[in-house]
Motif scaffolding. Structure first.
Motif, PDB file in Angstrom:
ATOM      1  N   THR A   1       0.838  -1.201   0.000  1.00 43.26           N
ATOM      2  CA  THR A   1       0.000   0.000   0.000  1.00 43.26           C
ATOM      3  C   THR A   1       0.873   1.252   0.000  1.00 43.26           C
ATOM      4  O   THR A   1       0.593   2.236  -0.705  1.00 43.26           O
ATOM      5  CB  THR A   1      -0.919   0.016   1.237  1.00 43.26           C
ATOM      6  OG1 THR A   1      -1.689  -1.175   1.265  1.00 43.26           O
ATOM      7  CG2 THR A   1      -1.844   1.216   1.205  1.00 43.26           C
ATOM      8  N   ILE A   2       1.945   1.216   0.779  1.00 43.53           N
ATOM      9  CA  ILE A   2       2.869   2.348   0.846  1.00 43.53           C
ATOM     10  C   ILE A   2       3.587   2.519  -0.483  1.00 43.53           C
ATOM     11  O   ILE A   2       3.750   3.641  -0.986  1.00 43.53           O
ATOM     12  CB  ILE A   2       3.862   2.140   2.002  1.00 43.53           C
ATOM     13  CG1 ILE A   2       3.107   2.157   3.331  1.00 43.53           C
ATOM     14  CG2 ILE A   2       4.953   3.207   1.990  1.00 43.53           C
ATOM     15  CD1 ILE A   2       3.905   1.652   4.496  1.00 43.53           C
ATOM     16  N   PHE A   3       4.004   1.400  -1.085  1.00 41.11           N
ATOM     17  CA  PHE A   3       4.655   1.464  -2.391  1.00 41.11           C
ATOM     18  C   PHE A   3       3.715   2.092  -3.422  1.00 41.11           C
ATOM     19  O   PHE A   3       4.139   2.879  -4.277  1.00 41.11           O
ATOM     20  CB  PHE A   3       5.072   0.063  -2.843  1.00 41.11           C
ATOM     21  CG  PHE A   3       6.394  -0.391  -2.295  1.00 41.11           C
ATOM     22  CD1 PHE A   3       7.487  -0.541  -3.129  1.00 41.11           C
ATOM     23  CD2 PHE A   3       6.559  -0.672  -0.950  1.00 41.11           C
ATOM     24  CE1 PHE A   3       8.721  -0.959  -2.639  1.00 41.11           C
ATOM     25  CE2 PHE A   3       7.779  -1.100  -0.445  1.00 41.11           C
ATOM     26  CZ  PHE A   3       8.861  -1.245  -1.290  1.00 41.11           C
ATOM     27  N   PHE A   4       2.438   1.736  -3.354  1.00 41.61           N
ATOM     28  CA  PHE A   4       1.447   2.299  -4.276  1.00 41.61           C
ATOM     29  C   PHE A   4       1.386   3.821  -4.142  1.00 41.61           C
ATOM     30  O   PHE A   4       1.413   4.550  -5.147  1.00 41.61           O
ATOM     31  CB  PHE A   4       0.061   1.704  -3.986  1.00 41.61           C
ATOM     32  CG  PHE A   4      -1.060   2.406  -4.708  1.00 41.61           C
ATOM     33  CD1 PHE A   4      -1.388   2.064  -6.007  1.00 41.61           C
ATOM     34  CD2 PHE A   4      -1.766   3.429  -4.085  1.00 41.61           C
ATOM     35  CE1 PHE A   4      -2.415   2.730  -6.685  1.00 41.61           C
ATOM     36  CE2 PHE A   4      -2.789   4.098  -4.748  1.00 41.61           C
ATOM     37  CZ  PHE A   4      -3.108   3.743  -6.052  1.00 41.61           C
ATOM     38  N   MET A   5       1.342   4.312  -2.907  1.00 44.00           N
ATOM     39  CA  MET A   5       1.174   5.739  -2.684  1.00 44.00           C
ATOM     40  C   MET A   5       2.364   6.537  -3.197  1.00 44.00           C
ATOM     41  O   MET A   5       2.201   7.579  -3.831  1.00 44.00           O
ATOM     42  CB  MET A   5       0.952   6.021  -1.198  1.00 44.00           C
ATOM     43  CG  MET A   5      -0.442   5.686  -0.704  1.00 44.00           C
ATOM     44  SD  MET A   5      -1.745   6.493  -1.659  1.00 44.00           S
ATOM     45  CE  MET A   5      -1.297   8.223  -1.464  1.00 44.00           C
ATOM     46  N   TRP A   6       3.593   6.071  -2.918  1.00 46.78           N
ATOM     47  CA  TRP A   6       4.711   6.901  -3.381  1.00 46.78           C
ATOM     48  C   TRP A   6       4.895   6.790  -4.888  1.00 46.78           C
ATOM     49  O   TRP A   6       5.388   7.713  -5.526  1.00 46.78           O
ATOM     50  CB  TRP A   6       5.974   6.677  -2.572  1.00 46.78           C
ATOM     51  CG  TRP A   6       6.960   5.638  -3.006  1.00 46.78           C
ATOM     52  CD1 TRP A   6       7.524   5.492  -4.230  1.00 46.78           C
ATOM     53  CD2 TRP A   6       7.579   4.641  -2.185  1.00 46.78           C
ATOM     54  NE1 TRP A   6       8.434   4.473  -4.233  1.00 46.78           N
ATOM     55  CE2 TRP A   6       8.494   3.932  -2.977  1.00 46.78           C
ATOM     56  CE3 TRP A   6       7.458   4.292  -0.850  1.00 46.78           C
ATOM     57  CZ2 TRP A   6       9.263   2.876  -2.497  1.00 46.78           C
ATOM     58  CZ3 TRP A   6       8.239   3.259  -0.378  1.00 46.78           C
ATOM     59  CH2 TRP A   6       9.117   2.555  -1.183  1.00 46.78           C
TER      60      TRP A   6
END
Length: 441
Positions: free
Chosen positions: A35-40
């Motif tokens: 999810t964090i990878f998606f956001m950045w």
């Protein structure tokens, strides 16, 4: 949420089981990280939309417009070491939370920047936003690579990066609709408007940037709260706390595969960002695609979408084939695609440059995981060096912009061509672990 990261049964002993190819022993923790990878990924790709928008708003040349990427990726170089110290002090989990909050603050600052219509203010907000993403990169990339057995580190990180690419795939669609769909008037056209019309126009122009970034700020803060409540495994044995020898940053850099990996990240990110940054302007050229801004933005989405598809496929391939050989093959294909887009026009030039994204797919996660291979407690230092190398995304696009102003945009693509040629070398030779890494001595 506090119980979600419990490892699968017997994971501690299974990690060394010969032939075990499971992606991770902490599947829910990996889910949170994706999810964090998606956001950045989403945030980073919005730069490709900001560049043509701010280029038109401030009537910039290519080199001036590419200060956006220079500022964004320059933050990686300047802030990687402080970010590494922050992550070492806080641990992976709290470091990730801090990175999300800093990124959110940077996104929120786009509101006053757009309202004031000052280019330098945009760059300042972008630097703060990029600082937060730097903290996330320093913490999240090695963390995902270390969540399971070393053999499948490239596969696991590629899988997480696939969600990063999903973010970069969606961003151009949203950015194209919310930002580029508004016609930007020249200063001469604005001068012809009445005073009231000018106020209305500038407010509408500012809102096209303010809305998306305020929305991102809210999402980032909510995500930070969610990560804080989630019980992520600590993995302290791979941090500086376990480094009894107190090795220096130079000890990590003197390890050949780390050094060549740093250059690999520098050239890969530089080449990838150069292509993404110039693609809209390139596809608008009459001899290439003759497209409008929103249509060109959709093609940028397919460029990043290709990376997403390639990472899902690559994650499976990397579990079966040598990461080094697969990396070299993909880099050779991109060398050929860049040459094609440089020497052709129209349909062939358009789709050869879009296709590069598919073969970019495995490059960053594979170079990164090979760069920290067998570094033990020096993993954090090697990771910080590799993240510093993302400064290639600041320097190489700017260099291409300067050259494009002199010889034309199409011919300036020889810059990313050089980048992919280096990655061929890294895959075939530079990535090999030579001797005993410092951390194991």
């Amino acid at each position: 949420m506090a119980t979600g990261s419990t490892p699968l049964p017997n994971s501690s002993s299974a990690a060394s089981t010969p032939g075990d190819t499971r992606y991770t022993y902490f599947p829910l923790a990996l889910g949170v990280m994706t999810t964090i990878f998606f956001m950045w990924g989403f945030i980073t790709c919005l730069n490709d939309i900001l560049i043509p928008h701010l280029k038109a708003v401030f009537e910039l040349n290519y080199a001036q417009a590419l200060l956006i990427q220079f500022t964004f990726f320059g933050a990686y170089f300047i802030m990687s070491l402080p970010a590494g110290k922050l992550v070492n002090a806080l641990g992976y989990k709290k470091g990730i939370v801090a990175g999300l909050i800093i990124t959110g603050i940077g996104a929120a600052l786009f509101w006053p920047a757009a309202g004031l219509r000052v280019y330098e203010f945009f760059l300042g907000a972008l630097f703060i936003l990029a600082t937060g993403i730097t903290v996330l990169q320093v913490a999240a990339n090695p963390y995902v690579a270390l969540l399971g057995p070393e053999k499948t580190a490239s596969s696991r990180l590629t899988l997480a990066q696939a969600l990063n690419s999903f973010g970069t795939f969606l961003a151009p669609f949203f950015g194209g609709v919310l930002i580029l769909s508004n016609e930007v008037k020249s200063s001469a056209d604005v001068a012809k408007l009445s005073a009231a019309e000018q106020v209305t126009y500038r407010a509408h122009e500012a809102a096209s940037v303010q809305g998306p970034y305020i929305g991102l700020a809210v999402v980032l803060v909510l995500l930070a709260i969610g990560v804080y409540l989630f019980n992520l495994p600590k993995l302290e044995e791979t941090t500086e706390k376990a480094d009894e020898g107190q090795h220096s940053l130079m000890d990590a850099l003197k390890t050949p595969h780390v050094f060549f990996g740093v250059l690999g990240i520098f050239f890969y990110v530089g080449g990838e960002v150069s292509i993404g940054s110039f693609m809209i302007n390139y596809l608008q050229l009459p001899e290439i695609g003759n497209m409008t801004g929103p249509v060109a933005a959709n093609h940028v989405a397919f460029y990043w979408g290709g990376a997403m598809v390639g990472r899902f496929i690559g994650s499976a391939l990397l579990a079966k084939f040598s990461p080094r050989k697969l990396l070299a093959v993909f880099a050779v294909i991109n060398v050929l695609l860049v040459i094609t887009t440089m020497v052709t026009t129209g349909f062939i030039a358009t789709y050869s440059i879009v296709a590069i994204g598919l073969f970019n797919s495995i490059m960053f996660p594979t170079i990164f995981s090979l760069g920290i291979e067998r570094m033990g407690p020096l993993t954090g230092k090697a990771s910080a060096l590799l993240i510093m190398a993302i400064v290639g995304g600041a320097l190489i696009p700017w260099i291409q912009g300067v050259i494009a102003d002199q010889i034309g945009l199409q011919h300036a693509f020889f810059i990313p061509l050089i980048c992919y040629a280096y990655i061929v070398f890294f895959g075939l030779s530079g990535s090999k672990v030579r001797g005993t890494p410092v951390a194991a001595r």
